[in-house]
Write a protein that holds these residues in place. Sequence first.
Motif, mmCIF file in Angstrom:
data_model
loop_
_atom_site.group_PDB
_atom_site.id
_atom_site.type_symbol
_atom_site.label_atom_id
_atom_site.label_comp_id
_atom_site.label_asym_id
_atom_site.label_seq_id
_atom_site.Cartn_x
_atom_site.Cartn_y
_atom_site.Cartn_z
ATOM 1 N N ILE A 24 50.860 50.913 45.594
ATOM 2 C CA ILE A 24 51.374 50.895 44.250
ATOM 3 C C ILE A 24 51.259 49.683 44.193
ATOM 4 N N LEU A 25 51.224 48.688 44.518
ATOM 5 C CA LEU A 25 51.441 47.237 44.715
ATOM 6 C C LEU A 25 50.258 46.642 44.877
ATOM 7 N N ALA A 26 49.438 47.305 46.234
ATOM 8 C CA ALA A 26 48.193 46.676 47.088
ATOM 9 C C ALA A 26 47.348 46.750 45.508
ATOM 10 N N GLN A 27 47.296 48.001 44.802
ATOM 11 C CA GLN A 27 46.426 48.393 43.456
ATOM 12 C C GLN A 27 46.458 46.764 42.025
ATOM 13 N N VAL A 28 47.927 47.212 42.123
ATOM 14 C CA VAL A 28 48.319 46.030 41.118
ATOM 15 C C VAL A 28 47.720 44.560 41.938
ATOM 16 N N ILE A 29 47.394 44.518 42.905
ATOM 17 C CA ILE A 29 47.711 43.007 43.286
ATOM 18 C C ILE A 29 46.164 43.028 43.688
ATOM 19 N N ASN A 30 45.053 44.133 44.439
ATOM 20 C CA ASN A 30 43.741 43.982 43.606
ATOM 21 C C ASN A 30 43.054 43.898 42.386
ATOM 22 N N SER A 31 43.444 44.525 41.613
ATOM 23 C CA SER A 31 43.565 44.433 39.875
ATOM 24 C C SER A 31 44.149 42.756 39.789
ATOM 25 N N VAL A 32 44.313 42.125 39.561
ATOM 26 C CA VAL A 32 44.774 41.056 39.552
ATOM 27 C C VAL A 32 43.292 39.882 40.280
#
Length: 91
Positions: free
Chosen positions: A73-81
């Motif tokens: 989930i954190l990886a998805q947030v980082i990639n989105s940012v």
Amino acid sequence: MIEQEPPYLSESSGTATYLIATVGTPQLRQPKLLSALLRDFLSCCLQTDEEQRWSAKELLQHPFVTSAKPPFILAQVINSVKKTNNPNPKL
């Protein structure tokens, strides 16, 4: 890490170590911005008294850790940012 700098940054490393051992960790600047679970987790792992400080095994069972979302989930947030801040990844 929460304060974005080491405790007692303006002091020499020896003085900082002494202050942590005798005074304890500095107070958070804005504790109300942190969840109650995170504040409790910090109090468990930042005890200067070894008898009161939680072990790594105990900390892994703390509700702050056990209630966390899976790492992907954190990886998805980082990639989105990253995509939002740099719409052209070749630059």
